[in-house]
Design a protein around this motif. Structure first.
Motif, PDB file in Angstrom:
ATOM      1  N   SER A 173      27.587 -13.379 -15.025  1.00  0.00           N
ATOM      2  CA  SER A 173      28.878 -13.987 -14.718  1.00  0.00           C
ATOM      3  C   SER A 173      29.982 -12.940 -14.686  1.00  0.00           C
ATOM      4  CB  SER A 173      29.203 -15.038 -15.784  1.00  0.00           C
ATOM      5  OG  SER A 173      30.492 -15.576 -15.578  1.00  0.00           O
ATOM      6  N   GLU A 174      30.935 -13.130 -13.785  1.00  0.00           N
ATOM      7  CA  GLU A 174      32.128 -12.292 -13.759  1.00  0.00           C
ATOM      8  C   GLU A 174      32.997 -12.579 -14.980  1.00  0.00           C
ATOM      9  OE1 GLU A 174      32.810  -9.830 -11.764  1.00  0.00           O
ATOM     10  OE2 GLU A 174      31.199 -10.169 -10.329  1.00  0.00           O
ATOM     11  N   ASP A 175      32.932 -13.815 -15.493  1.00  0.00           N
ATOM     12  CA  ASP A 175      33.680 -14.205 -16.690  1.00  0.00           C
ATOM     13  C   ASP A 175      32.718 -14.926 -17.624  1.00  0.00           C
ATOM     14  OD1 ASP A 175      35.447 -14.985 -18.652  1.00  0.00           O
ATOM     15  OD2 ASP A 175      36.871 -15.940 -17.278  1.00  0.00           O
ATOM     16  N   ALA A 176      31.821 -14.162 -18.225  1.00  0.00           N
ATOM     17  CA  ALA A 176      30.780 -14.737 -19.083  1.00  0.00           C
ATOM     18  C   ALA A 176      31.347 -15.530 -20.259  1.00  0.00           C
ATOM     19  CB  ALA A 176      29.822 -13.645 -19.561  1.00  0.00           C
ATOM     20  N   PRO A 177      32.437 -15.102 -20.900  1.00  0.00           N
ATOM     21  CA  PRO A 177      32.980 -15.939 -21.977  1.00  0.00           C
ATOM     22  C   PRO A 177      33.398 -17.335 -21.493  1.00  0.00           C
ATOM     23  CG  PRO A 177      33.799 -13.714 -22.212  1.00  0.00           C
ATOM     24  CD  PRO A 177      33.100 -13.794 -20.867  1.00  0.00           C
ATOM     25  N   ILE A 223      25.797 -11.334 -28.428  1.00  0.00           N
ATOM     26  CA  ILE A 223      26.035  -9.909 -28.626  1.00  0.00           C
ATOM     27  C   ILE A 223      27.185  -9.522 -27.692  1.00  0.00           C
ATOM     28  CG2 ILE A 223      25.090  -7.579 -28.463  1.00  0.00           C
ATOM     29  CD1 ILE A 223      22.290  -8.840 -28.850  1.00  0.00           C
ATOM     30  N   PRO A 224      28.328  -9.155 -28.258  1.00  0.00           N
ATOM     31  CA  PRO A 224      29.472  -8.781 -27.426  1.00  0.00           C
ATOM     32  C   PRO A 224      29.157  -7.563 -26.558  1.00  0.00           C
ATOM     33  CG  PRO A 224      30.129  -9.060 -29.719  1.00  0.00           C
ATOM     34  CD  PRO A 224      28.627  -9.072 -29.678  1.00  0.00           C
ATOM     35  N   GLY A 225      29.867  -7.468 -25.452  1.00  0.00           N
ATOM     36  CA  GLY A 225      29.683  -6.338 -24.555  1.00  0.00           C
ATOM     37  C   GLY A 225      30.497  -5.129 -24.967  1.00  0.00           C
ATOM     38  N   GLU A 226      30.308  -4.044 -24.233  1.00  0.00           N
ATOM     39  CA  GLU A 226      31.038  -2.806 -24.482  1.00  0.00           C
ATOM     40  C   GLU A 226      32.515  -2.964 -24.146  1.00  0.00           C
ATOM     41  OE1 GLU A 226      29.903   0.136 -25.752  1.00  0.00           O
ATOM     42  OE2 GLU A 226      28.018  -0.908 -26.160  1.00  0.00           O
ATOM     43  N   ARG A 227      32.798  -3.680 -23.081  1.00  0.00           N
ATOM     44  CA  ARG A 227      34.175  -3.914 -22.640  1.00  0.00           C
ATOM     45  C   ARG A 227      34.735  -5.128 -23.373  1.00  0.00           C
ATOM     46  NH1 ARG A 227      35.772  -7.409 -19.061  1.00  0.00           N
ATOM     47  NH2 ARG A 227      33.682  -7.710 -18.236  1.00  0.00           N
ATOM     48  N   ASP A 228      35.978  -5.066 -23.770  1.00  0.00           N
ATOM     49  CA  ASP A 228      36.615  -6.192 -24.443  1.00  0.00           C
ATOM     50  C   ASP A 228      36.530  -7.440 -23.564  1.00  0.00           C
ATOM     51  OD1 ASP A 228      38.084  -7.400 -26.549  1.00  0.00           O
ATOM     52  OD2 ASP A 228      39.925  -7.210 -25.361  1.00  0.00           O
ATOM     53  N   GLY A 248      15.204 -28.804 -25.129  1.00  0.00           N
ATOM     54  CA  GLY A 248      14.216 -27.775 -24.830  1.00  0.00           C
ATOM     55  C   GLY A 248      14.687 -26.826 -23.748  1.00  0.00           C
ATOM     56  N   GLY A 249      14.376 -25.562 -23.922  1.00  0.00           N
ATOM     57  CA  GLY A 249      14.729 -24.546 -22.940  1.00  0.00           C
ATOM     58  C   GLY A 249      15.878 -23.680 -23.398  1.00  0.00           C
ATOM     59  N   ARG A 250      16.039 -22.571 -22.708  1.00  0.00           N
ATOM     60  CA  ARG A 250      17.058 -21.591 -23.081  1.00  0.00           C
ATOM     61  C   ARG A 250      17.602 -20.922 -21.818  1.00  0.00           C
ATOM     62  NH1 ARG A 250      15.588 -17.695 -27.832  1.00  0.00           N
ATOM     63  NH2 ARG A 250      16.555 -19.412 -28.961  1.00  0.00           N
ATOM     64  N   VAL A 251      18.890 -20.582 -21.858  1.00  0.00           N
ATOM     65  CA  VAL A 251      19.543 -19.831 -20.796  1.00  0.00           C
ATOM     66  C   VAL A 251      20.052 -18.526 -21.405  1.00  0.00           C
ATOM     67  CG1 VAL A 251      21.500 -19.783 -19.197  1.00  0.00           C
ATOM     68  CG2 VAL A 251      20.240 -21.896 -19.531  1.00  0.00           C
ATOM     69  N   LEU A 252      19.809 -17.420 -20.714  1.00  0.00           N
ATOM     70  CA  LEU A 252      20.336 -16.121 -21.113  1.00  0.00           C
ATOM     71  C   LEU A 252      21.562 -15.839 -20.251  1.00  0.00           C
ATOM     72  CD1 LEU A 252      16.977 -14.150 -21.238  1.00  0.00           C
ATOM     73  CD2 LEU A 252      18.048 -15.503 -23.046  1.00  0.00           C
ATOM     74  N   LEU A 253      22.612 -15.331 -20.858  1.00  0.00           N
ATOM     75  CA  LEU A 253      23.873 -15.117 -20.164  1.00  0.00           C
ATOM     76  C   LEU A 253      24.396 -13.726 -20.470  1.00  0.00           C
ATOM     77  CD1 LEU A 253      26.440 -16.170 -18.674  1.00  0.00           C
ATOM     78  CD2 LEU A 253      27.178 -17.110 -20.884  1.00  0.00           C
ATOM     79  N   SER A 254      24.920 -13.040 -19.445  1.00  0.00           N
ATOM     80  CA  SER A 254      25.557 -11.747 -19.654  1.00  0.00           C
ATOM     81  C   SER A 254      26.639 -11.523 -18.617  1.00  0.00           C
ATOM     82  CB  SER A 254      24.528 -10.609 -19.609  1.00  0.00           C
ATOM     83  OG  SER A 254      23.936 -10.536 -18.341  1.00  0.00           O
ATOM     84  N   SER A 255      27.533 -10.598 -18.934  1.00  0.00           N
ATOM     85  CA  SER A 255      28.580 -10.196 -17.994  1.00  0.00           C
ATOM     86  C   SER A 255      27.967  -9.290 -16.934  1.00  0.00           C
ATOM     87  CB  SER A 255      29.697  -9.460 -18.727  1.00  0.00           C
ATOM     88  OG  SER A 255      30.330 -10.303 -19.656  1.00  0.00           O
ATOM     89  N   THR A 256      28.496  -9.336 -15.721  1.00  0.00           N
ATOM     90  CA  THR A 256      27.926  -8.579 -14.604  1.00  0.00           C
ATOM     91  C   THR A 256      27.958  -7.074 -14.830  1.00  0.00           C
ATOM     92  OG1 THR A 256      30.063  -8.690 -13.493  1.00  0.00           O
ATOM     93  CG2 THR A 256      28.413 -10.298 -12.837  1.00  0.00           C
TER      94      THR A 256
END
Length: 133
Positions: free
Chosen positions: A19-23, A40-45, A58-66
């Motif tokens: 995501s461009e705006d993961a939060p 786990i927070p990213g390197e960039r604020d 049931g199930g899981r989604v993994l999410l991260s900033s681009t």
């Protein structure tokens, strides 16, 4: 940094969403009913390096900033199917979270399902359905 997880093992397929705006996407998914297992927070604020969100049924989604790691994935190009026993309740939460309804709640006639589809803040589609296969 100490990483702690809930200890709940999700044995199914885990979808990965960038995501461009993961939060903002994280907050949106929590509003729909997902629960957080790990963040786990990213390197960039304001960025997310890795987040694990569990669906209570049931199930899981993994999410991260681009910008957290090289990936061919792009925001807004995914479509996920989430099985739920109560799509009406999920739709109410989605609408309260400001979701764009792509396909209204319907009882399917070709197969046994009650479902709807919404777009998340990045434009990915999420179908919530009683049909689990």
């Amino acid at each position: 940094m100490v990483v702690r997880v809930s200890g709940v093992r999700q044995p199914s397929v885990w979808a990965n969403v960038v995501s461009e705006d993961a939060p903002a996407l994280r907050r949106w998914l929590l509003g729909l009913g997902f629960t957080e297992d790990l963040l786990i927070p990213g390197e960039r604020d304001g960025s997310i390096h890795h987040c694990q969100l569990d669906w209570p049924e049931g199930g899981r989604v993994l999410l991260s900033s681009t910008d957290e790691r090289p990936t061919p994935c792009r925001p807004g190009t995914g479509w996920l199917h989430v099985v739920t026993a109560d799509p009406d309740a999920v739709l109410a939460r989605a609408q309260a979270a400001g979701a764009t309804v792509v396909h209204s709640l319907v009882d399917q006639v070709d197969y046994p399902s009650r479902d709807f589809t919404v777009a998340d803040p990045d434009g990915n589609y999420w179908t919530f359905a009683t049909f689990g296969g």
